[in-house]
Design a protein around this motif. Structure first.
Motif, mmCIF file in Angstrom:
data_model
loop_
_atom_site.group_PDB
_atom_site.id
_atom_site.type_symbol
_atom_site.label_atom_id
_atom_site.label_comp_id
_atom_site.label_asym_id
_atom_site.label_seq_id
_atom_site.Cartn_x
_atom_site.Cartn_y
_atom_site.Cartn_z
ATOM 1 N N LEU A 1 -2.843 34.245 -36.308
ATOM 2 C CA LEU A 1 -2.239 34.459 -37.826
ATOM 3 C C LEU A 1 -1.891 36.012 -38.015
ATOM 4 N N MET A 2 -2.663 36.765 -37.576
ATOM 5 C CA MET A 2 -2.456 38.150 -37.743
ATOM 6 C C MET A 2 -1.078 38.536 -37.221
ATOM 7 N N SER A 3 -1.132 37.987 -35.790
ATOM 8 C CA SER A 3 0.333 38.360 -35.167
ATOM 9 C C SER A 3 1.495 37.797 -35.855
ATOM 10 N N VAL A 4 1.424 36.639 -36.384
ATOM 11 C CA VAL A 4 2.493 36.192 -36.918
ATOM 12 C C VAL A 4 2.734 36.695 -38.161
ATOM 13 N N LEU A 5 1.748 37.188 -39.132
ATOM 14 C CA LEU A 5 1.885 37.969 -40.287
ATOM 15 C C LEU A 5 2.669 39.343 -39.909
ATOM 16 N N GLY A 6 2.176 40.169 -38.794
ATOM 17 C CA GLY A 6 2.744 41.371 -38.312
ATOM 18 C C GLY A 6 4.277 41.297 -38.037
ATOM 19 N N THR A 7 4.626 39.860 -37.353
ATOM 20 C CA THR A 7 6.023 39.842 -37.018
ATOM 21 C C THR A 7 7.016 39.702 -38.119
ATOM 22 N N LEU A 8 6.301 38.688 -39.097
ATOM 23 C CA LEU A 8 7.230 38.533 -40.403
ATOM 24 C C LEU A 8 7.491 39.718 -41.346
ATOM 25 N N ARG A 9 6.275 40.468 -41.226
ATOM 26 C CA ARG A 9 6.503 41.789 -42.001
ATOM 27 C C ARG A 9 7.529 42.732 -41.410
ATOM 28 N N ASP A 10 7.358 43.002 -40.278
ATOM 29 C CA ASP A 10 8.408 43.652 -39.543
ATOM 30 C C ASP A 10 9.889 43.202 -39.623
ATOM 31 N N LEU A 11 10.116 41.813 -39.316
ATOM 32 C CA LEU A 11 11.476 41.265 -39.586
ATOM 33 C C LEU A 11 12.104 41.378 -40.953
ATOM 34 N N LEU A 12 11.310 41.365 -41.990
ATOM 35 C CA LEU A 12 11.560 41.297 -43.452
ATOM 36 C C LEU A 12 11.950 43.181 -43.574
ATOM 37 N N VAL A 13 10.978 44.106 -43.292
ATOM 38 C CA VAL A 13 11.278 45.227 -43.433
ATOM 39 C C VAL A 13 12.654 45.587 -42.612
ATOM 40 N N THR A 14 12.746 45.197 -41.342
ATOM 41 C CA THR A 14 14.109 45.334 -40.673
ATOM 42 C C THR A 14 15.251 44.992 -41.382
ATOM 43 N N PHE A 15 15.181 43.553 -42.040
ATOM 44 C CA PHE A 15 16.380 43.022 -42.865
ATOM 45 C C PHE A 15 16.581 43.772 -43.989
ATOM 46 N N PHE A 16 15.525 44.251 -44.657
ATOM 47 C CA PHE A 16 15.874 45.045 -46.060
ATOM 48 C C PHE A 16 16.476 46.499 -45.866
ATOM 49 N N VAL A 17 16.047 47.000 -44.521
ATOM 50 C CA VAL A 17 16.673 48.260 -44.203
ATOM 51 C C VAL A 17 18.066 48.101 -43.691
ATOM 52 N N GLY A 18 18.406 46.938 -43.219
ATOM 53 C CA GLY A 18 19.916 46.759 -42.797
ATOM 54 C C GLY A 18 20.565 46.265 -44.068
ATOM 55 N N LEU A 19 19.997 45.658 -45.132
ATOM 56 C CA LEU A 19 20.388 45.556 -46.139
ATOM 57 C C LEU A 19 20.797 46.768 -47.166
ATOM 58 N N GLY A 20 19.995 47.595 -47.194
ATOM 59 C CA GLY A 20 20.351 48.996 -47.518
ATOM 60 C C GLY A 20 21.493 49.452 -47.057
ATOM 61 N N ALA A 21 21.755 49.336 -45.772
ATOM 62 C CA ALA A 21 22.798 49.933 -45.183
ATOM 63 C C ALA A 21 24.071 49.227 -45.369
ATOM 64 N N TRP A 22 24.011 47.804 -45.436
ATOM 65 C CA TRP A 22 25.147 47.143 -46.062
ATOM 66 C C TRP A 22 25.808 47.401 -47.254
ATOM 67 N N ARG A 23 24.716 47.429 -48.246
ATOM 68 C CA ARG A 23 25.258 48.018 -49.739
ATOM 69 C C ARG A 23 25.905 49.594 -49.767
ATOM 70 N N ALA A 24 25.514 50.290 -48.700
ATOM 71 C CA ALA A 24 25.840 51.778 -48.722
ATOM 72 C C ALA A 24 27.250 51.897 -48.029
ATOM 73 N N ALA A 25 28.176 50.593 -47.664
ATOM 74 C CA ALA A 25 29.371 50.605 -47.066
ATOM 75 C C ALA A 25 30.604 51.402 -47.646
ATOM 76 N N PRO A 26 30.369 51.606 -49.155
ATOM 77 C CA PRO A 26 31.371 52.533 -49.579
ATOM 78 C C PRO A 26 31.413 54.060 -49.151
#
Length: 352
Positions: free
Chosen positions: A84-109
């Motif tokens: 369960l800890m491994s799954v939570l850690g993977t999910l945490r990393d995926l969400l953090v990576t996604f939001f980092v990419g989302l910030g770069a996406w919003r910075a397109a201008p």
């Protein structure tokens, strides 16, 4: 029993507090950072402000993810389950990576500012078409790198996939020749700039206002409000008429007058019509009104005039207004418009 319940509640208390913090703290963070950015905007470089502003919401979501992760980890019995800890850690990393990419996406201008060294040649400040095109490229790259990072975190052998993609690249390129040609044509349209978003154009037999230029196609909104999508390669192969890049429109029309109109009235009408058109504020250049030809049922006057009302709707309204004035002018000069007529001569019956 009560002691057991109280002890269990104490064990869940840190997790509950962290959940409440995950709900409230990110919103407070957004308000605080927004207020700070608004106060510092005048002192920050434009690219830095765009970058910081783009990451306000994504970093707030990352903070929420971390607080919720800590809440789950501190919940009783969770830390004891390695899977369960491994799954939570993977999910945490995926969400953090996604939001980092989302910030770069919003910075397109920011891509416009990265190309500012070429702005004198490309005119990026005023050319919205090119700005949007480079923003699309920027977002495509962000999406690609974010997707690779997510796959890598999931344990997918990204390096092997990229190597395999290189081996299969020839087959893919053969299948995607049309897409590649459209992409190259799109880049050509952006660099040469025969038209931009918002321009009224005629591409072959398609006429309307340009709404978007993407990697593959150009979208045009016709006068009857139909969205037409044309591949960029076909756009480059067509003759392109950009009505927004001209300063005037030619209006050429013919007036058919009856054959019983005296020559002096024809001459007077030509003179008065020339003066009428030259006096219009929307008319530019020379005005020509001449007796053009003798038609089957009319004497034709040919008029050529240039109108400065370039937008198509304004052009039609100006033509309508002038046509009404021409009708009144012809009536004042005693001239009548001709229309097709047929005269039939019937032989007289023989006398009885």
């Amino acid at each position: 029993m009560e002691a057991l319940s109280f002890g269990l509640a104490l064990q869940f208390l840190p997790a509950i507090l962290l959940v409440l913090a995950a709900l409230a703290v990110p919103e407070l963070y957004v308000r605080l950072i927004r207020r700070m950015l608004d106060g510092l905007r005048a002192h920050l470089a434009e690219w830095l402000y765009i970058l910081l502003d783009s990451y306000v919401r994504p970093t707030a979501q990352i903070l929420r993810v971390l607080l919720l992760y800590l809440a789950l980890v501190m919940a009783p019995f969770v830390a004891q389950h390695a899977l369960l800890m491994s799954v939570l850690g993977t999910l945490r990393d995926l969400l953090v990576t996604f939001f980092v990419g989302l910030g770069a996406w919003r910075a397109a201008p920011i891509s416009r500012l990265l190309l500012s060294s070429a702005q004198n040649k490309l005119d990026l400040q005023t050319n919205q078409t090119m700005a949007r095109f480079f923003e699309n490229i920027f977002r495509a790259l962000v999406a690609a790198f974010t997707g690779i990072a997510l796959l890598d975190r999931l344990g997918v052998p990204v390096a092997g996939l990229l190597t395999g993609a290189g081996v299969a690249g020839l087959a893919i390129s053969l299948a995607a020749q049309s897409t590649l040609s459209n992409l190259i044509a799109g880049i050509t349209l952006v660099l040469e700039h025969p038209f931009g978003i918002g321009d009224y154009v005629l591409l072959g037999d398609c006429e309307g206002t340009v709404e978007d230029i993407s990697f593959r196609s150009t979208r045009i909104r016709t006068t009857d409000n139909v969205a037409v999508t044309i591949e960029n390669a076909k756009v480059c192969a067509e003759s392109i008429q950009n009505f927004n890049q001209r300063s005037s429109r030619l209006w050429q029309f013919t007036l058919g007058l009856t054959y019983d109109t005296p020559p002096e009235r024809l001459e007077q009408l030509c003179k008065d019509l020339t003066e009428l058109l030259q006096a219009q504020p929307t008319v530019t250049g020379a005005v020509t009104v001449t007796v053009d030809r003798f038609n089957e049922y009319s004497i034709d006057l040919l008029a050529r005039v240039y109108l400065t009302t370039v937008p198509y709707g304004d052009y039609l309204r100006e033509r309508s207004r002038l046509n009404l004035e021409i009708l009144q002018l012809a009536a004042r000069d005693g001239c009548s418009f001709a229309f097709p007529t047929t005269t039939v001569d019937l032989p007289q019956p023989p006398a009885p």
